[in-house]
Write a protein that holds these residues in place. Sequence first.
Motif, PDB file in Angstrom:
ATOM      1  N   ARG A 182     -68.524  18.205   9.314  1.00  0.00           N
ATOM      2  CA  ARG A 182     -67.194  17.705   9.947  1.00  0.00           C
ATOM      3  C   ARG A 182     -66.569  16.850   8.727  1.00  0.00           C
ATOM      4  N   ALA A 183     -67.274  15.996   7.974  1.00  0.00           N
ATOM      5  CA  ALA A 183     -66.749  14.929   6.871  1.00  0.00           C
ATOM      6  C   ALA A 183     -66.244  15.867   5.832  1.00  0.00           C
ATOM      7  N   GLU A 184     -67.078  16.888   5.395  1.00  0.00           N
ATOM      8  CA  GLU A 184     -66.694  17.816   4.147  1.00  0.00           C
ATOM      9  C   GLU A 184     -65.338  18.496   4.869  1.00  0.00           C
ATOM     10  N   LYS A 185     -65.309  19.273   5.846  1.00  0.00           N
ATOM     11  CA  LYS A 185     -64.092  19.941   6.217  1.00  0.00           C
ATOM     12  C   LYS A 185     -62.856  19.157   6.418  1.00  0.00           C
ATOM     13  N   LEU A 186     -63.075  17.874   6.936  1.00  0.00           N
ATOM     14  CA  LEU A 186     -61.865  17.110   7.124  1.00  0.00           C
ATOM     15  C   LEU A 186     -61.591  16.187   5.564  1.00  0.00           C
ATOM     16  N   GLY A 187     -62.206  16.352   4.568  1.00  0.00           N
ATOM     17  CA  GLY A 187     -61.948  16.005   3.334  1.00  0.00           C
ATOM     18  C   GLY A 187     -62.215  14.598   3.261  1.00  0.00           C
ATOM     19  N   ASN A 188     -63.172  13.974   4.054  1.00  0.00           N
ATOM     20  CA  ASN A 188     -63.691  12.684   3.760  1.00  0.00           C
ATOM     21  C   ASN A 188     -64.529  12.497   2.482  1.00  0.00           C
ATOM     22  N   ILE A 189     -64.132  11.475   1.820  1.00  0.00           N
ATOM     23  CA  ILE A 189     -64.965  11.426   0.520  1.00  0.00           C
ATOM     24  C   ILE A 189     -66.083  10.392   0.400  1.00  0.00           C
ATOM     25  N   ASN A 190     -66.367   9.763   1.401  1.00  0.00           N
ATOM     26  CA  ASN A 190     -67.488   8.711   1.444  1.00  0.00           C
ATOM     27  C   ASN A 190     -68.703   9.558   1.365  1.00  0.00           C
ATOM     28  N   ASP A 191     -69.735   8.815   0.943  1.00  0.00           N
ATOM     29  CA  ASP A 191     -70.966   9.363   0.613  1.00  0.00           C
ATOM     30  C   ASP A 191     -72.191   9.455   1.945  1.00  0.00           C
ATOM     31  N   GLY A 192     -71.849   8.363   2.793  1.00  0.00           N
ATOM     32  CA  GLY A 192     -72.650   8.145   3.999  1.00  0.00           C
ATOM     33  C   GLY A 192     -71.790   8.515   5.257  1.00  0.00           C
ATOM     34  N   LEU A 193     -72.532   7.837   6.322  1.00  0.00           N
ATOM     35  CA  LEU A 193     -71.821   8.306   7.767  1.00  0.00           C
ATOM     36  C   LEU A 193     -71.385   6.821   8.223  1.00  0.00           C
ATOM     37  N   SER A 194     -70.213   6.671   8.455  1.00  0.00           N
ATOM     38  CA  SER A 194     -69.644   5.310   8.887  1.00  0.00           C
ATOM     39  C   SER A 194     -70.100   5.464  10.684  1.00  0.00           C
ATOM     40  N   ILE A 195     -70.776   4.504  10.980  1.00  0.00           N
ATOM     41  CA  ILE A 195     -71.349   4.704  12.414  1.00  0.00           C
ATOM     42  C   ILE A 195     -70.721   3.137  12.839  1.00  0.00           C
TER      43      ILE A 195
END
Length: 191
Positions: free
Chosen positions: A154-167
């Motif tokens: 999902r992060a990749e599809k949405l173009g998010n550039i951070n390496d980890g998951l923000s929880i």
Amino acid sequence: MEENLRWYKEKNLDRLSSVLLNKGYLIHGVFSVKDAEERILSLLDKNKKVALGDSWELMNEEFISQLREYDFFDRFGDNSEEIKRASLTSNISIIEGEYVTEKGQIITVGDYNTSSALFGAEQLIVLISENKIVKNINEAFDKVKANEKYYRLRAEKLGNINDGLSIGVIENGNKFNKRISVVMTVENTGL
């Protein structure tokens, strides 16, 4: 949806609503995701800046088009990263809760703009569904870990550039009186 299943899901949401109300949340119960979109739009103010966090359910063309009628941080074009950073100053943030515990803790997973919305926006609107109810916070974290590939995709599809998951974890709504609106749908969202 089968009538018995709908009744069961509505009862689960009724129990959760009582918990969330006691924790200071504003509750809006709806049946479908479409109903949830309409309710979310009804909570917006045309004079306030609006941001949208990571959500598969709410990132459809029709809903985004309707958000563009507001003062919307539209990150779905050029300069998306710059617009996401600017959206941290929004008055109203719309996010999707990945899980909600029986004690009313809401867990979010997304890019930094989703987690930061918990602290920055004057008003927070959170979409959750009955299928996201879990026993406790440990079960929620276990599910996040088990579904890590999904969140990374999902992060990749949405173009998010951070390496980890923000929880992020919202413990309760009492700290900020009437700041957090929870829109709860019987219809399943996400995983």
